[in-house]
Write a protein that holds these residues in place. Structure first.
Motif, PDB file in Angstrom:
ATOM      1  N   GLY A 196      16.518  21.500  13.471  1.00 12.73           N
ATOM      2  CA  GLY A 196      17.115  20.199  13.189  1.00 12.73           C
ATOM      3  C   GLY A 196      16.493  19.081  13.991  1.00 12.73           C
ATOM      4  O   GLY A 196      15.550  19.279  14.765  1.00 12.73           O
ATOM      5  N   ALA A 197      17.025  17.896  13.774  1.00 13.13           N
ATOM      6  CA  ALA A 197      16.549  16.725  14.517  1.00 13.13           C
ATOM      7  C   ALA A 197      17.697  15.730  14.639  1.00 13.13           C
ATOM      8  O   ALA A 197      18.583  15.684  13.780  1.00 13.13           O
ATOM      9  CB  ALA A 197      15.385  16.073  13.790  1.00 13.13           C
ATOM     10  N   TYR A 198      17.672  14.968  15.734  1.00  4.49           N
ATOM     11  CA  TYR A 198      18.682  13.936  15.933  1.00  4.49           C
ATOM     12  C   TYR A 198      17.985  12.602  16.137  1.00  4.49           C
ATOM     13  O   TYR A 198      17.048  12.494  16.934  1.00  4.49           O
ATOM     14  CB  TYR A 198      19.558  14.266  17.140  1.00  4.49           C
ATOM     15  CG  TYR A 198      20.647  13.235  17.391  1.00  4.49           C
ATOM     16  CD1 TYR A 198      21.658  13.030  16.453  1.00  4.49           C
ATOM     17  CD2 TYR A 198      20.654  12.469  18.549  1.00  4.49           C
ATOM     18  CE1 TYR A 198      22.649  12.084  16.660  1.00  4.49           C
ATOM     19  CE2 TYR A 198      21.651  11.519  18.773  1.00  4.49           C
ATOM     20  CZ  TYR A 198      22.637  11.331  17.823  1.00  4.49           C
ATOM     21  OH  TYR A 198      23.619  10.387  18.022  1.00  4.49           O
ATOM     22  N   GLN A 199      18.408  11.591  15.402  1.00 11.35           N
ATOM     23  CA  GLN A 199      17.843  10.249  15.543  1.00 11.35           C
ATOM     24  C   GLN A 199      18.958   9.287  15.911  1.00 11.35           C
ATOM     25  O   GLN A 199      20.039   9.340  15.335  1.00 11.35           O
ATOM     26  CB  GLN A 199      17.212   9.808  14.215  1.00 11.35           C
ATOM     27  CG  GLN A 199      15.929  10.521  13.877  1.00 11.35           C
ATOM     28  CD  GLN A 199      14.739   9.960  14.630  1.00 11.35           C
ATOM     29  OE1 GLN A 199      14.720   8.788  14.978  1.00 11.35           O
ATOM     30  NE2 GLN A 199      13.760  10.802  14.915  1.00 11.35           N
ATOM     31  N   LYS A 200      18.653   8.421  16.858  1.00 15.54           N
ATOM     32  CA  LYS A 200      19.711   7.590  17.418  1.00 15.54           C
ATOM     33  C   LYS A 200      19.269   6.135  17.485  1.00 15.54           C
ATOM     34  O   LYS A 200      18.137   5.852  17.871  1.00 15.54           O
ATOM     35  CB  LYS A 200      20.003   8.122  18.823  1.00 15.54           C
ATOM     36  CG  LYS A 200      21.002   7.348  19.628  1.00 15.54           C
ATOM     37  CD  LYS A 200      21.299   8.141  20.903  1.00 15.54           C
ATOM     38  CE  LYS A 200      22.339   7.446  21.759  1.00 15.54           C
ATOM     39  NZ  LYS A 200      22.734   8.272  22.911  1.00 15.54           N
ATOM     40  N   LEU A 201      20.168   5.242  17.142  1.00 10.45           N
ATOM     41  CA  LEU A 201      19.881   3.813  17.232  1.00 10.45           C
ATOM     42  C   LEU A 201      20.625   3.238  18.428  1.00 10.45           C
ATOM     43  O   LEU A 201      21.852   3.331  18.523  1.00 10.45           O
ATOM     44  CB  LEU A 201      20.350   3.102  15.959  1.00 10.45           C
ATOM     45  CG  LEU A 201      20.199   1.573  15.962  1.00 10.45           C
ATOM     46  CD1 LEU A 201      18.746   1.175  15.787  1.00 10.45           C
ATOM     47  CD2 LEU A 201      21.048   0.937  14.874  1.00 10.45           C
ATOM     48  N   ARG A 232      15.670   9.270   7.282  1.00 13.18           N
ATOM     49  CA  ARG A 232      14.306   9.578   6.854  1.00 13.18           C
ATOM     50  C   ARG A 232      13.506  10.177   8.004  1.00 13.18           C
ATOM     51  O   ARG A 232      12.788  11.154   7.835  1.00 13.18           O
ATOM     52  CB  ARG A 232      13.651   8.274   6.394  1.00 13.18           C
ATOM     53  CG  ARG A 232      12.667   8.484   5.277  1.00 13.18           C
ATOM     54  CD  ARG A 232      12.370   7.194   4.567  1.00 13.18           C
ATOM     55  NE  ARG A 232      11.852   6.169   5.439  1.00 13.18           N
ATOM     56  CZ  ARG A 232      12.116   4.872   5.310  1.00 13.18           C
ATOM     57  NH1 ARG A 232      12.935   4.461   4.350  1.00 13.18           N
ATOM     58  NH2 ARG A 232      11.595   3.997   6.134  1.00 13.18           N
ATOM     59  N   ARG A 233      13.672   9.613   9.168  1.00 13.31           N
ATOM     60  CA  ARG A 233      12.897  10.115  10.307  1.00 13.31           C
ATOM     61  C   ARG A 233      13.369  11.505  10.735  1.00 13.31           C
ATOM     62  O   ARG A 233      12.576  12.337  11.154  1.00 13.31           O
ATOM     63  CB  ARG A 233      12.965   9.128  11.463  1.00 13.31           C
ATOM     64  CG  ARG A 233      12.154   7.890  11.147  1.00 13.31           C
ATOM     65  CD  ARG A 233      12.109   6.885  12.263  1.00 13.31           C
ATOM     66  NE  ARG A 233      11.282   5.752  11.846  1.00 13.31           N
ATOM     67  CZ  ARG A 233      11.035   4.697  12.584  1.00 13.31           C
ATOM     68  NH1 ARG A 233      11.547   4.604  13.794  1.00 13.31           N
ATOM     69  NH2 ARG A 233      10.272   3.728  12.134  1.00 13.31           N
ATOM     70  N   ALA A 234      14.692  11.709  10.650  1.00 12.91           N
ATOM     71  CA  ALA A 234      15.204  13.029  11.029  1.00 12.91           C
ATOM     72  C   ALA A 234      14.682  14.090  10.068  1.00 12.91           C
ATOM     73  O   ALA A 234      14.418  15.229  10.457  1.00 12.91           O
ATOM     74  CB  ALA A 234      16.733  13.008  11.023  1.00 12.91           C
ATOM     75  N   LEU A 235      14.512  13.700   8.810  1.00 10.33           N
ATOM     76  CA  LEU A 235      14.105  14.685   7.800  1.00 10.33           C
ATOM     77  C   LEU A 235      12.585  14.733   7.623  1.00 10.33           C
ATOM     78  O   LEU A 235      12.094  15.465   6.762  1.00 10.33           O
ATOM     79  CB  LEU A 235      14.764  14.346   6.460  1.00 10.33           C
ATOM     80  CG  LEU A 235      16.297  14.464   6.425  1.00 10.33           C
ATOM     81  CD1 LEU A 235      16.845  13.967   5.113  1.00 10.33           C
ATOM     82  CD2 LEU A 235      16.735  15.896   6.686  1.00 10.33           C
ATOM     83  N   ALA A 236      11.866  13.976   8.448  1.00  7.01           N
ATOM     84  CA  ALA A 236      10.407  13.893   8.285  1.00  7.01           C
ATOM     85  C   ALA A 236       9.723  15.263   8.225  1.00  7.01           C
ATOM     86  O   ALA A 236       8.782  15.440   7.437  1.00  7.01           O
ATOM     87  CB  ALA A 236       9.803  13.040   9.383  1.00  7.01           C
ATOM     88  N   PRO A 237      10.180  16.255   8.998  1.00  8.24           N
ATOM     89  CA  PRO A 237       9.504  17.565   8.911  1.00  8.24           C
ATOM     90  C   PRO A 237       9.591  18.201   7.522  1.00  8.24           C
ATOM     91  O   PRO A 237       8.850  19.142   7.230  1.00  8.24           O
ATOM     92  CB  PRO A 237      10.246  18.418   9.943  1.00  8.24           C
ATOM     93  CG  PRO A 237      10.886  17.449  10.873  1.00  8.24           C
ATOM     94  CD  PRO A 237      11.190  16.238  10.063  1.00  8.24           C
ATOM     95  N   LEU A 238      10.509  17.709   6.673  1.00  6.93           N
ATOM     96  CA  LEU A 238      10.667  18.317   5.349  1.00  6.93           C
ATOM     97  C   LEU A 238       9.903  17.546   4.271  1.00  6.93           C
ATOM     98  O   LEU A 238      10.030  17.832   3.087  1.00  6.93           O
ATOM     99  CB  LEU A 238      12.158  18.361   4.976  1.00  6.93           C
ATOM    100  CG  LEU A 238      13.089  19.026   6.001  1.00  6.93           C
ATOM    101  CD1 LEU A 238      14.515  19.002   5.503  1.00  6.93           C
ATOM    102  CD2 LEU A 238      12.644  20.450   6.290  1.00  6.93           C
ATOM    103  N   GLU A 239       9.130  16.550   4.718  1.00  4.99           N
ATOM    104  CA  GLU A 239       8.428  15.673   3.777  1.00  4.99           C
ATOM    105  C   GLU A 239       7.513  16.419   2.819  1.00  4.99           C
ATOM    106  O   GLU A 239       7.399  16.069   1.652  1.00  4.99           O
ATOM    107  CB  GLU A 239       7.564  14.672   4.551  1.00  4.99           C
ATOM    108  CG  GLU A 239       8.192  13.332   4.720  1.00  4.99           C
ATOM    109  CD  GLU A 239       7.286  12.374   5.475  1.00  4.99           C
ATOM    110  OE1 GLU A 239       6.082  12.637   5.616  1.00  4.99           O
ATOM    111  OE2 GLU A 239       7.820  11.347   5.949  1.00  4.99           O
ATOM    112  N   HIS A 240       6.838  17.438   3.327  1.00  2.00           N
ATOM    113  CA  HIS A 240       5.798  18.064   2.497  1.00  2.00           C
ATOM    114  C   HIS A 240       6.257  19.359   1.864  1.00  2.00           C
ATOM    115  O   HIS A 240       5.447  20.161   1.434  1.00  2.00           O
ATOM    116  CB  HIS A 240       4.539  18.263   3.338  1.00  2.00           C
ATOM    117  CG  HIS A 240       4.040  16.963   3.886  1.00  2.00           C
ATOM    118  ND1 HIS A 240       3.572  15.960   3.067  1.00  2.00           N
ATOM    119  CD2 HIS A 240       4.008  16.473   5.155  1.00  2.00           C
ATOM    120  CE1 HIS A 240       3.234  14.914   3.816  1.00  2.00           C
ATOM    121  NE2 HIS A 240       3.505  15.194   5.073  1.00  2.00           N
ATOM    122  N   LEU A 241       7.561  19.543   1.845  1.00  2.00           N
ATOM    123  CA  LEU A 241       8.075  20.780   1.231  1.00  2.00           C
ATOM    124  C   LEU A 241       8.488  20.519  -0.206  1.00  2.00           C
ATOM    125  O   LEU A 241       8.803  19.396  -0.573  1.00  2.00           O
ATOM    126  CB  LEU A 241       9.255  21.302   2.052  1.00  2.00           C
ATOM    127  CG  LEU A 241       8.872  21.843   3.425  1.00  2.00           C
ATOM    128  CD1 LEU A 241      10.122  22.133   4.233  1.00  2.00           C
ATOM    129  CD2 LEU A 241       8.037  23.111   3.302  1.00  2.00           C
TER     130      LEU A 241
END
Lengths: 934, 322
Positions: free
Chosen positions: B217-222, B313-322
């Motif tokens: 997973g990933a966590y993105q924070k503003l 979008r940034r959190a899910l970036a690793p799934l971009e090319h799937l």
């Protein structure tokens, strides 16, 4: 005593020259009892003695009048501040650390309303409470005060109305804090709420209840507190200018964000005198205000400045809570201490004015700046504070460093129902400087010229006069620009970086000491006075009123004395805390202390030195002309073995003349024009700076990160490079806060939403870029050893440098501060829409293509560099005033040389015709005294 | 500013703590104190009794699937056993000094925050109070006036998003016994009641599903500054990859409403026909639409919503090319 008084050489020092040069100070002498912790006299450090007096210190800008006082002891060396250990070990006593036996705790009842009449105050319940010693309200103190004599509009507590949320209504003192709070809450106040004003433009209008009543001087029935108009030069040239950038800036109000909240202790001692302990930047004004408010003579008051936990301008007004503590102490007969919570700090404020500035920068076909036009409306909040001066500074401080064809300034400051704005580091100059420098960047883009070149081709030379008559002595502007250009690899990076990465340049110009003292005529009284006393121990005590507020003024003064007398710093004791023992000094504002106090200290030290040298003459038989003052030792120039220790000479002098005391003072030379407001911005010297900043902009979120800053500041001469670098880096941090995050946010109902350090966003160490401080030494002819200020000026350029870097990164011109991510994101969205781009990652980046003017301006800059060098080393002494670049003769009045040359301080109806100009509207009102209806 | 006086109770085990809680009728739990004590100093709903959990040792378990309520955020962020997404999220909370004191349970139960609420007593008097701390005045909400029902104060804790994304279960205990529930169900859409905890009940621990280790997973924070600041928006995403295909995807948000948001249904339907960047864009837009922040924190709500799109979008970036 016969000639040839010899001393036995002592052990040799550790500093040996191996390069065959003459050995400095020739020999070491062990001098028991010479004073100082090292029993041995050190060699004279010729690396720090200027060439002009036989040392090895290079002087690219020629000699200085103080060269002959240089002994190589401390000037130019990085020394820790003399009070650093007190702070590092936690033993420094700040305002809140003062504890007197029997102290009471004071609390202040504040207004919950923005604007209201006080109908009644009932203190009976509070008075009846056990442990409550005294209560005071506005009735206990009816005398007005204020930091500027012309605008005294404050009271210790509200008289008939409260003017902002947090305005002082009453105060209590009790046996402990809990009781004081309970008593404060037990006071009942009946208010009649009045319609309040929050938007500064509303302050321009006539009002049914103006926030203050200036009597016959009141401007219309409005809330305009001060208005300024200055027109100088060829305004037609501005109108015709082919290159122009006009922007409407909105900048938020700021707070200084110092670490230490305000705190005060007041005590009437058994002899009937009042002592007030307060972390004050300007103890003398507090002294005066206390006397006026309490109706007691000044000699009955001792103002004791504690260590100051940061001031930045925020502790330079006499404050109502200081009056409250004194009033409560008088009423209760016990010492009273008042400490602020952080929210109260925001309510007393005195920070940077929220501003709306319309800034036009114009340039002609020759690549000259044909003029700068400014309309600045500033929001003063509920009181005048320093605002009278701020209103001037927003305009007059951008008449340099560039030579300009015309200057058209309208300024106005209005009262609103907010905490009062005041002076803050870079007082009045910061916002408008940012707007000017961004305008310069935009204009050079239009004319296809590198902004560095454009600036370099338009600088005022050393020893010149600005368009409004400020006297510029030294300037290192050119060298500042050259250094940051080179060190930042500007030529490779500018307009060459990819989207989101940018580089920008900005310059600064600031006063080094306000030329006119606020309270008196400089012909009669000096700006600064320093007393020295030297007793049998050989150490020297320095009495000065200069307020050490963390900027290092104690150290600077100690260094000046140490240098002249050739004594180690640990033999100099600074007594700068109490008005009882310190000569009057105007205090730590307007970046005046180093310049003025060190000059006074040098004079005093020379007087003391001469007395000691005379004694040495009598002992050694050599005339002072051939005696050298070394480290705690005075010796014959041509045979250093012949000499006498400092202590022996001091003892001899004491035997001859009695007590060894000396005094020195500093006054500014006569200068400046005669028009109304000519004194505002007038200073004996000015500092210059140029910064380059590199930023990363996240185009999807609007976040800006400053990655690196090259910061060149011309401080004349770095008396203590460590302290100067600290000021530069600290200024970058503070300026970075203003440009990216800090703002006093007011909510929809006019409440200050973020009066705390979580929501008032001061940047943390994580956001701090790598700052490369670059010291430029322009050797000011009147500065102490050549020094000028370094405390405020270094803040200015970081703002425009960042704004211009953002443009370089994403092509968006900033006109609103702070550039918070949400604001920039909005701008990016708008920009994308305008360009028809969906994804901000596809934004085009500005690129640079040199136009025909580039070469011409580069050549002119080279010529000017030569011109400036000759003026620097005093080979070219011809007079130079702003206008020579435009073909005017320097020695003839401009108005005689050109028809239509304006020099006006009162607007004509034509000047006020543009309805979009805000401050101009302030001039639409007529003062009551001119209306014939009073 | 003075802390209002209170009686501090320091039971040394869970049973004593719960027993004490059923005896006292008006109290607060305190764990690390980094949220409660500043609020007390501002006189935000202080209670006469405070029960400290500092000495209760039963609540400090920490493993790949169990996180005790009294685990310090600092220890969680530096634990080799904890799930990487939890670790990553914990490391973004507040500042180093606060993480040293603050606890997992305290972070989960963080009081909701609002510009009109997190202010001193004098300040709140100047706005005539608000209904989250009305001092018996019956005051209205200051963010959205004239609707005196729900409180819209914002839940600004980070861990909740990560726990929801990992499909965690939260465990509670009280004198009446223990209970547990899916993490997202712990919260109640009201800035005043905040969650389902009953008087005398506390969070004991959080458990992750047994196969959590197969989820990444990933966590993105503003937030404006990289330290101290509470999240103005936070997006946690967790996914499971099997044979180069996404077989599980969960997304949760925090920092935008009175409760954290669980967008896992939306995420689950997105992976049915996953098409990399396009799916991510669609899902991000869906998250933006699903969350409705109000104007009561540092950044304006419109910006926070838009940023949810970027953060997702940034959190899910690793799934971009799937």
């Amino acid at each position: 005593m016969a000639k040839g008084y010899r001393q036995a050489p002592g052990k040799s020092g550790d500093k040996k020259r191996t390069d065959g040069k003459r050995v400095a100070g020739q020999q070491d002498f062990g001098v028991p009892g010479s004073g100082g912790s090292d029993p041995h006299s050190k060699l004279q450090d010729l690396d720090y003695v200027p060439e002009s007096v036989g040392g090895w210190k290079k002087q690219p800008r020629g000699p200085h009048v103080h060269d002959r006082h240089v002994t190589g002891m401390t000037i130019g060396k990085s020394v820790p501040l003399v009070d650093a250990n007190w702070k590092m070990t936690g033993q420094a006593q700040y305002g809140d650390d003062i504890r007197l036996p029997g102290e009471l705790i004071g609390k202040i009842l504040r207004s919950p309303h923005h604007y209201a009449l006080i109908k009644s105050i009932d203190t009976s319940n509070a008075e009846a409470m056990e442990g409550v010693f005294a209560i005071a309200t506005g009735q206990d103190s009816v005398n007005k005060f204020g930091v500027l004599p012309v605008t005294k509009d404050e009271h210790a507590m509200a008289q008939d109305k409260v003017r902002h949320v947090g305005d002082l209504v009453a105060c209590v003192c009790a046996i402990d804090e809990a009781t004081a709070i309970e008593a404060m809450n037990a006071i009942s106040v009946e208010y009649e709420v009045l319609p309040s004003i929050h938007d500064m433009e509303d302050g321009l209008k006539d009002s049914e209840h103006p926030i203050h009543d200036r009597g016959k001087y009141h401007i219309g029935e409005s809330n305009v507190q001060k208005r300024v108009f200055q027109q100088f030069g060829d305004l037609d040239g501005m109108e015709r200018a082919p290159y122009r950038h006009e922007a409407d800036w909105e900048t938020a109000g700021l707070h200084h964000g110092f670490t230490e909240p305000h705190a005060v202790v007041a005590h009437w001692d058994p002899s009937g005198r009042l002592t007030v302990w307060s972390p004050q930047q300007v103890p003398h004004y507090l002294h005066r205000a206390l006397s006026a408010v309490l109706d007691i003579p000044m000699h009955q008051i001792n103002v004791h400045r504690t260590f100051v936990g940061g001031g930045f301008g925020g502790k330079s007004d006499p404050f109502p809570h200081e009056m409250c503590a004194a009033i409560l102490a008088r009423k209760s007969g016990r010492p009273v201490r008042i400490n602020f919570d952080r929210e109260e700090v925001y309510w007393i404020n005195r920070g940077r004015h929220p501003s709306r500035i319309q800034m036009g920068v114009f340039a002609d076909d020759e690549g000259r700046i044909s003029g700068i036009e400014t309309d600045a409306l500033i929001d003063g909040g509920a009181f005048a504070s320093f605002g009278h001066v701020t209103t001037y500074y927003n305009g007059v401080l951008h008449t340099a460093p560039y030579e300009i064809g015309g200057f058209n300034y309208t300024g106005a400051r209005v009262w609103t129902n907010k905490p009062a704005s005041g002076a803050m580091r870079g007082h009045g100059a910061v916002n408008s400087r940012c707007a000017v420098e961004v305008g310069i960047d935009a204009v050079s883009e239009q004319m296809k010229v590198d902004p560095m070149t454009f600036r370099l081709a338009n600088l005022l030379p050393p020893h010149s006069r600005t368009i409004t008559g400020f006297r510029v002595t030294s300037t290192g502007m050119r060298e500042c620009l050259a250094k940051v250009r080179e060190q930042s690899d500007w030529d490779e990076k500018f307009r060459n970086l990819p989207l989101g990465k940018g580089i920008g340049v900005g310059c600064g110009f600031f006063i080094s000491g306000s030329g006119l003292p606020i309270h008196w005529d400089p012909e009669n009284f000096p700006h600064a006075t320093v007393h020295l006393q030297c007793d049998m121990d050989g150490g020297v005590t320095v009495h000065t009123g200069a307020a050490e507020i963390g900027q290092g003024s104690d150290t600077a003064v100690a260094q000046a004395v140490s240098e002249v007398l050739a004594l180690p710093l640990d033999m100099i004791r600074i007594r700068s805390k109490e008005s009882d023992t310190a000569p009057v000094d105007l205090g730590s504002y307007s970046s005046r202390v180093t310049f003025m106090n060190c000059n006074a200290a040098i004079k005093a030290a020379c007087e003391l030195r001469d007395k000691v040298m005379k004694a040495a003459w009598e002992i050694t038989g050599y005339n002072p002309d051939v005696l050298v003052l070394g480290d705690r030792r005075i010796y014959y120039k041509h045979d250093p073995a012949i000499g006498v220790s400092w202590l022996e000479a001091v003892h001899k002098a004491q035997a001859d003349v009695g007590s060894l005391i000396a005094s020195g003072a500093y006054r500014t030379p006569p200068m400046g024009g005669v028009h109304k407001g000519a004194a505002a911005g007038l200073a004996p010297a000015y500092s210059f700076s140029a910064y380059v900043a590199e930023v990363d902009v996240d185009v999807e979120t609007g976040f800006v990160k400053i990655t690196k800053a090259w910061a060149a500041h011309d401080c004349g001469k770095a008396l203590n490079p460590l302290a100067v670098k600290g000021q530069i880096i600290g200024s970058c941090h503070m300026g970075m806060g203003q440009v990216l995050s800090e703002e006093m946010k007011y909510g929809r109902d006019g409440h200050l939403m973020n009066p705390d350090l979580l929501d008032y966003k001061i940047m943390s160490v994580h956001e701090m870029p790598d700052v490369v401080p670059i010291i430029v030494e322009s050797n000011d002819p009147e500065g102490p050893f050549g020094a000028k200020e370094a405390g405020e000026g270094p803040l200015l350029p970081i703002l425009p440098a960042v704004c211009n870097a953002i443009y370089d990164a994403i092509g968006i011109r900033i006109d609103e501060l702070p550039v918070t991510p949400d604001r920039l994101h909005k701008r990016i969205e708008k920009h994308c829409r305008k360009l028809g781009i969906n994804d901000p990652l596809d934004l085009p980046v500005p690129r640079f293509e040199a136009g025909p003017l580039q070469k011409k301006l580069a050549d002119r800059a080279d010529e000017h560099a030569k011109r400036d060098h000759l003026r620097d080393i005093q080979e070219d002494r011809s007079s130079y005033v702003n206008g020579v670049l435009f073909g005017f003769a320097p020695d003839k009045p401009m108005a005689e040389q050109k028809e239509g040359w304006r020099e006006a301080v009162v607007p004509t109806p034509k000047d006020l015709a543009d309805p979009s100009k805000r401050a101009a509207r302030a001039w639409g009102h007529v003062e009551r005294r001119h209306r014939g209806d009073d | 500013m003075r802390m209002p006086p209170f009686t501090l109770h320091t039971p040394d085990n869970l049973a004593k703590a719960l027993a004490l809680a059923s005896e006292l009728d008006n109290f607060d739990w305190v764990a690390g104190g980094t949220d409660l004590l500043p609020n007390y100093k501002w006189h935000l709903n202080p209670k006469p009794n405070v029960i400290s959990l500092a000495k209760v040792n039963e609540l400090t378990a920490l493993s790949g699937t169990v996180v005790g309520a009294m685990v310090r955020i600092h220890d969680l962020a530096n634990s080799e056993d904890a799930h990487p997404l939890i670790r990553e999220t914990a490391a973004t909370i507040a500042s180093v000094m606060i993480r040293r004191s603050a606890t997992v349970g305290g972070n989960i139960c963080l009081d909701t925050r609002c510009y009109w609420f997190n202010q001193t007593e004098e300040w709140r008097r100047s706005i005539d109070w608000c209904h989250k701390c009305d001092c018996d005045t019956g005051a209205d909400c200051r963010v959205i006036p004239n609707q005196n029902t729900l409180c819209v104060a914002t839940y600004q804790a980070d861990l909740a998003a990560a726990f929801i994304a990992l499909d965690a279960t939260i465990h509670l205990a009280s004198g009446a016994g223990a209970r547990s529930m899916p993490f997202a169900e712990f919260f109640q859409l009201d800035g005043m009641t905040r969650n389902v905890l009953k008087t005398g009940e506390l969070v004991t621990h959080v458990t992750l599903p047994e196969d959590a280790k197969n989820w990444q997973g990933a966590y993105q924070k503003l937030r404006l500054r990289e330290t101290w600041d509470f999240p103005e928006a936070g997006v946690a995403a967790a996914w499971k990859l099997e044979g180069g295909k996404i077989t599980g995807l969960r997304v949760a948000t925090t920092g935008c409403e009175s409760i954290p948001g669980d967008h896992s249904e939306m995420a689950a339907s997105a992976i049915e026909e996953w098409s990399g960047k396009d799916s991510i864009r669609e899902l991000s837009e869906g998250v933006r639409k699903a969350v409705k922040p109000v104007s009561n924190t540092y950044f304006p709500p419109a910006y926070r919503r838009k940023m949810l799109r970027v953060l997702t979008r940034r959190a899910l970036a690793p799934l971009e090319h799937l």
